[in-house]
Design a protein around this motif. Structure first.
Motif, PDB file in Angstrom:
ATOM      1  N   CYS B 224       0.938  -1.278  -0.043  1.00 18.29           N
ATOM      2  CA  CYS B 224       0.276  -0.319   0.407  1.00 18.29           C
ATOM      3  C   CYS B 224       0.800   1.547  -0.465  1.00 18.29           C
ATOM      4  O   CYS B 224       1.614   1.260   0.669  1.00 18.29           O
ATOM      5  N   ASN B 225       0.475   2.071  -0.561  1.00 16.40           N
ATOM      6  CA  ASN B 225       1.604   3.669  -0.180  1.00 16.40           C
ATOM      7  C   ASN B 225       0.522   4.661   0.272  1.00 16.40           C
ATOM      8  O   ASN B 225       1.104   6.086  -0.105  1.00 16.40           O
ATOM      9  N   CYS B 227      -2.663   6.219   0.485  1.00  9.81           N
ATOM     10  CA  CYS B 227      -3.695   7.134  -0.968  1.00  9.81           C
ATOM     11  C   CYS B 227      -4.664   7.478  -0.014  1.00  9.81           C
ATOM     12  O   CYS B 227      -5.856   7.901  -0.116  1.00  9.81           O
ATOM     13  N   GLY B 228      -5.476   6.374   0.768  1.00  9.03           N
ATOM     14  CA  GLY B 228      -6.083   6.880   1.503  1.00  9.03           C
ATOM     15  C   GLY B 228      -8.142   6.651   0.380  1.00  9.03           C
ATOM     16  O   GLY B 228      -8.777   7.236   1.614  1.00  9.03           O
ATOM     17  N   CYS B 230      -9.269   3.433   0.174  1.00  8.47           N
ATOM     18  CA  CYS B 230     -10.180   2.276  -0.602  1.00  8.47           C
ATOM     19  C   CYS B 230     -10.918   2.191  -0.640  1.00  8.47           C
ATOM     20  O   CYS B 230     -11.567   1.032  -1.637  1.00  8.47           O
ATOM     21  N   CYS B 234      -9.408   0.461  -5.219  1.00 13.68           N
ATOM     22  CA  CYS B 234      -8.056  -0.440  -4.870  1.00 13.68           C
ATOM     23  C   CYS B 234      -6.512   0.138  -6.377  1.00 13.68           C
ATOM     24  O   CYS B 234      -6.461  -0.789  -6.663  1.00 13.68           O
ATOM     25  N   ASP B 238      -3.259  -3.068  -3.676  1.00 10.47           N
ATOM     26  CA  ASP B 238      -2.465  -3.995  -2.431  1.00 10.47           C
ATOM     27  C   ASP B 238      -3.819  -4.332  -1.624  1.00 10.47           C
ATOM     28  O   ASP B 238      -3.535  -5.295  -0.846  1.00 10.47           O
TER      29      ASP B 238
HETATM   30  S1  SF4 Z   1      -6.732   2.196  -2.094  1.00  7.95           S
HETATM   31 FE1  SF4 Z   1      -6.024   1.710   0.192  1.00  7.95          FE
HETATM   32  S2  SF4 Z   1      -5.380  -0.165   0.179  1.00  7.95           S
HETATM   33 FE2  SF4 Z   1      -4.773   0.800  -2.255  1.00  7.95          FE
HETATM   34  S3  SF4 Z   1      -2.869   1.994  -2.399  1.00  7.95           S
HETATM   35 FE3  SF4 Z   1      -4.539   3.002  -1.412  1.00  7.95          FE
HETATM   36  S4  SF4 Z   1      -4.861   2.976   0.752  1.00  7.95           S
HETATM   37 FE4  SF4 Z   1      -3.702   1.708  -0.169  1.00  7.95          FE
END
Ligand code: SF4
Ligand SMILES: Cc1cc2nc3c(=O)[nH]c(=O)nc-3n(C[C@H](O)[C@H](O)[C@H](O)COP(=O)(O)OP(=O)(O)OC[C@H]3O[C@@H](n4cnc5c(N)ncnc54)[C@H](O)[C@@H]3O)c2cc1C
Lengths: 152, 555
Positions: B224-225, B227-228, B230, B234, B238
Motif C-alpha cells: 500500500c502507498n 492514498c487513503g 480504499c 484500490c 494491494d
Molecule cells: S486504495 Fe487503500 S489499500 Fe489501495 S493504495 Fe490506497 S490506501 Fe492502500
C-alpha cells in the motif's frame, strides 16, 4: 445517492408549490459569478471561484435540473432585491451583510437553502481544480504517489 | 461458447462469497463456471484516484454496477429519538418531520455489481467474529445461535487470511488464531494515534485493526502507498478485493471461467428436488446452463430475490423456501459516526483508512440489558475527511477570505470515530419481490423492509456515547454526527437465507446446503444467522464459503 441527486433532494421539498411573486430569473443570473466570488474570493495563495470557471460549471450543473434551476432563479432574485436595489450596485459592506444573513437563514426558507446549496456546489467544483489546493498538504491527486510515512 | 458446457459447479455472483467458493473448488480440481451480473472493472479507467476531481466522483459509476432496489417499511422517526438525529456544523440539523417515515439515502443498500462484487468498494477491514457471536441466543436470549462454533470455522479463517493477505498484530480479543497473520501491521495514521492515546487515558484501549491490505509485497501484489482511498477501488491492487486476490488465483488454475454481465434470472427445478439448470441472460440472449451443483452467492439482497423469483407450480413460495425464511431476518448495518477537528493535529488525511479499532464492546453481551455489541473504528479517511470538499461540506462552515484561511489552517486536523453495531433480526425486516416493478430482464425488483427495534435504538445510543467519549477525551471539537437512525444506508447486509440446524427455521444447513434441494448451496452474507457484534463480515463470508466448497466436494 450521487452528490447532485442529494442536492436536488435538498431543493425539492422547499420548491414544491413555491411561487414568489417577484422572481425575475433572467435579471438575477448576471450576479452569480460575483456572488460566488464573495463565497470564494482570491487571496495570496489561490484564485477566486470565477477565475477557475466555477460559475460556468455551476450554471451548467444547475441548468440541467429543473428543481435546482428553480431554486437558483428564486435565490438569485432574492439576492438582487434583498438590499433594496440591485445587488451589484450595493456597497461591499452591504453585500457582505446580505451573505451573512443568508448563511445564517433558516434552511427551510429560500435564502438559507439557496445559500447552502450554492456554497456546497461551488466549493465542490472549486476544490476539484488543482489550482485550488495550493497551500494544502495535498498531492494533485491521491495517486500515483500516495502519502508515504512518516506523517508527522 | 462458455455457456454451452456443463461445468462441475455453477457459481452465481463473484463477491466475497462467490469468489471464495470458486477458489476453494478449483484449487481442489473442480471445473467452475462463475456467472456475474455486473461488469469487469478496469482500475485505470474506473477508479478516480489519479484525477484532480477525485473527491467529486462517487464509486461505483460504471453502468450496470448497481442493482435497482426498492424500499418499503424502513420505520418511523419518533420524537423521543431525536437525539440520534444527524447534524453538522455546516448543514445544521435538517430536522425531519417527526413521525415521518425513515427513508433510504446515500445509495441505501450500498453494494457493487461487478467481478469482485462489493469487495471492490470495501475498505478491507477483515475480522473474525468473536467466539461468543456464534452463541447469540444462548447468551442473550435474542436472535438465534449459529449451527457451528468458532473452532469449526477457525481453520478456514486462517486459510483465507493467508490466501488474501492480512496485515496486523492479531485477530482481536478472544479470537484465537492457529497461525499469525502473514504480514506485519501498517503504521498507525496520525488520527489513529490520537485515538489510541485518548483510549488509553479512559481505559478503553485501541489496537491495530486487522486489514486485508498489503504492508509489503505479498501474493504478487505491491505494498500500500497510503492514498487513503480504499472504498473508491484500490488502483494498486494491494487491497485484497476479490478480483485481484482469490479470483486471480482461481483463474491461474485454468479451471475457472468467469462470464461477466451475465445475470441469472431463474433457477430451474429438475426431478427429486434437484436444481437441473440455471437460466442466464448474457449479451442479450437467454441461455440455459445445465449443472450438477449450483452455488448461489449473489449477496443478501439478490440471493433471496433469485430464490423467490424462481417460484414455480411445485414451489409457489420460491426455491429453497420450505421454511418460509427466504428473504426474512434481514439485518442492516447499525452505525454511528462522530467527527470533528483537533486543534494542532497535522496530516490526519494521510495513512491507511480504518487502521485502528476499539474491540472493547465487540461481544454480543457487552452492553448490560441489551442484546448485541458494537465496535469502534478510526474512520477519518474512509468517511471522506481526507479532502477539502469533505471539510468544506461537513466541518468548516463560513465563506470568504477568513474561511479560506481557516481551510488552510485546519485541513489535516479532522478526527472521526465510527461505531458499527449488532442488529437482531426482526419480524418486520425482510427482502421481498415488488409485485409490479421489474428490471430489464423481466425479474421482479427486490424490496427491502428494515425497521430499527428498541434494542437497536438503545444500542445506537450506546455507540454514540462510545464515539463521543473517546473524541472528547482527545480534545476533538465534534462538528458532525451521522447515523442510520434517520436514513437507511447499509454497507453490510445479512440473514435472508439463514443457516441453522432445523429445516423448519433455516434455509441452509451449517455447510450452506439447502434443506430442500440437495445440489443447491448458498455462500454469501445471506446465510448469517446473526450479524456479529460490529465485526466487518467479509472474512467470515469467505471462510464460510471456503467451508462450503469443501462440503460440495465431499459430496
Ligand atoms: S486504495 Fe487503500 S489499500 Fe489501495 S493504495 Fe490506497 S490506501 Fe492502500
Ligand atoms: C463502502 C463499503 C465498504 C465496506 N467495507 C467493508 C470492510 O471494510 N470489511 C468488510 O468485511 N466488509 C465491508 N463491506 C461489506 C462487504 O463488501 C460485503 O459484506 C461483502 O462483499 C458481501 O459479500 P457477498 O458475497 O454476500 O455479496 P457481494 O460482494 O455484494 O457479491 C454479490 C455479487 O453477486 C452478483 N449478482 C447479484 N445478482 C446476481 C444474479 N442474479 N446473477 C449473477 N450475479 C449476480 C453481484 O453483481 C455481485 O457482484 C463494505 C461494503 C461497502 C459497500
Amino acid at each position: 445517492m450521487k452528490r447532485r441527486e442529494a442536492l436536488v433532494a435538498m431543493a425539492a421539498p422547499l420548491l414544491v408549490g413555491f411561487q414568489p411573486a417577484a422572481a425575475q430569473p433572467t435579471v438575477a443570473r448576471g450576479i452569480l459569478a460575483h456572488f460566488l466570488d464573495l463565497i470564494i474570493p482570491a487571496d495570496d495563495v489561490t484564485p477566486s471561484a470565477s477565475a477557475l470557471g466555477v460559475h460556468t460549471e455551476l450554471e451548467d450543473a444547475v441548468r440541467s435540473h429543473a428543481l435546482l434551476s428553480q431554486l437558483f432563479d428564486y435565490g438569485l432574485s432574492w439576492l438582487d432585491q434583498a438590499g433594496g436595489r440591485s445587488f451589484l450596485s450595493l456597497s461591499p459592506e452591504t453585500q457582505q451583510a446580505i451573505l451573512v444573513h443568508a448563511a445564517q437563514a433558516d434552511f427551510n426558507q429560500i435564502p438559507g437553502r439557496f445559500f447552502a446549496v450554492a456554497r456546497l456546489l461551488a466549493t465542490e467544483i472549486y476544490f476539484s481544480k488543482s489550482e485550488a489546493i495550493a497551500g494544502l498538504p495535498l498531492n494533485k491527486a491521491p495517486q500515483p504517489d500516495g502519502y508515504l510515512p512518516p506523517w508527522s | 461458447m462458455e455457456l454451452s458446457r456443463t461445468p462441475d459447479v455453477v457459481v452465481i455472483g463473484s463477491g466475497a462469497g462467490g469468489a471464495s467458493v470458486a477458489w476453494g473448488l478449483v484449487s481442489q480440481g473442480a471445473e467452475v463456471l462463475l456467472l456475474e451480473a455486473g461488469p469487469r472493472f478496469d482500475p485505470s479507467v474506473d477508479y478516480p484516484q489519479d484525477r484532480p476531481d477525485w473527491e467529486r466522483r462517487a464509486f461505483p459509476q460504471k453502468p450496470g454496477s448497481r442493482t435497482r432496489v426498492l424500499y418499503g417499511d424502513l420505520g418511523i422517526l419518533n420524537a423521543d429519538d431525536r437525539d440520534l438525529m444527524r447534524w453538522s456544523k455546516v448543514a445544521g440539523r435538517d430536522v425531519p418531520v417527526l413521525g415521518s417515515a425513515r427513508v433510504a439515502s446515500g445509495g441505501g443498500y450500498s453494494h457493487v455489481m461487478g467481478v469482485g462484487g462489493s469487495t471492490l468498494h470495501f475498505v478491507g477491514e477483515a475480522h473474525r467474529l468473536h467466539p461468543d457471536a456464534f452463541r447469540l441466543h444462548s447468551l442473550t436470549d435474542a436472535g438465534v445461535d449459529w449451527p457451528m462454533s468458532y473452532q469449526a470455522l477457525e481453520p478456514y479463517y486462517s486459510k483465507i487470511e493467508h490466501a488474501i493477505g492480512m496485515a496486523g498484530t492479531d485477530a482481536g480479543p478472544g479470537r484465537a488464531q492457529s497461525r499469525d497473520f502473514p504480514m506485519p501491521a501498517h503504521p498507525l495514521s496520525p488520527g489513529a494515534r490520537v485515538l489510541a492515546e485518548a483510549g488509553r487515558k479512559i481505559g478503553r484501549p485501541w489496537s491495530v485493526n486487522p486489514r486485508a491490505v498489503n504492508s509489503r509485497v505479498y501474493d504478487e501484489r505491491p505494498a500500500c502507498n497510503y492514498c487513503g482511498q480504499c472504498s473508491r477501488g484500490c488502483p494498486l491492487g494491494d487491497k485484497a478485493s476479490m478480483d485481484v486476490s482469490l479470483l486471480r488465483r482461481a483463474m491461474d488454475s485454468g479451471r475457472l471461467t468467469i462470464v461477466s454481465e451475465a445475470q441469472v434470472t431463474r433457477l430451474l427445478l429438475g426431478k427429486q428436488g434437484v436444481i437441473s439448470a440455471v437460466e442466464v441472460v448474457s449479451q442479450g440472449q437467454k441461455h440455459r446452463v445445465e449443472t450438477p451443483q449450483v452455488v448461489l452467492a449473489a449477496g443478501a439482497v439478490n440471493s433471496p430475490r433469485l430464490l423467490l423469483a424462481s417460484a414455480n407450480a411445485e414451489q409457489p413460495d420460491g426455491i429453497a423456501n420450505g421454511s418460509g425464511q427466504v428473504g426474512r431476518n434481514f439485518m442492516e448495518t447499525l452505525w454511528w459516526n462522530s467527527a470533528g477537528l483537533l486543534p494542532g493535529l497535522r496530516n490526519s488525511h494521510m495513512g491507511l483508512p480504518a487502521d485502528a479499532t476499539d474491540w472493547g464492546m465487540a461481544h454480543p453481551a457487552s452492553v448490560p440489558g441489551l442484546a448485541g455489541g458494537y465496535k469502534l473504528t478510526h474512520t477519518t479517511l474512509d468517511t471522506g475527511l481526507n479532502g477539502p470538499i469533505g471539510y468544506a461540506a461537513r466541518l468548516l462552515p463560513g465563506f470568504g477570505a477568513e474561511w479560506k484561511a481557516q481551510m488552510r489552517a485546519r485541513f489535516g486536523s479532522a478526527v472521526s470515530v465510527g461505531a458499527v453495531g449488532q442488529v437482531i433480526a426482526d419480524e418486520r425486516s425482510k427482502v421481498s419481490l415488488d409485485p409490479e416493478q421489474v428490471d430489464a430482464f423481466g425479474m421482479a425488483l427486490p424490496r427491502i423492509d428494515s425497521v430499527l427495534t428498541d434494542n437497536s435504538l438503545a444500542l445506537l445510543r450506546e455507540m454514540a456515547r462510545g464515539c463521543r467519549e473517546v473524541l472528547s477525551r482527545a480534545g476533538v471539537e465534534i462538528a458532525e454526527e451521522t447515523s442510520n437512525w434517520d436514513a437507511f444506508q447499509s454497507t453490510h447486509v445479512f440473514g435472508t437465507a439463514r443457516m441453522g440446524l432445523d429445516s423448519a427455521e433455516a434455509v441452509v444447513d451449517g455447510q450452506g446446503r439447502s434443506f430442500d434441494h440437495p445440489n443447491l448451496w448458498i455462500a454469501d452474507a445471506s446465510v448469517f444467522p446473526s450479524s456479529g457484534a460490529g465485526e466487518a463480515p467479509s472474512l467470515t463470508i469467505m471462510a464460510l464459503a471456503a467451508r462450503t466448497a469443501d462440503a460440495i466436494l465431499a459430496g
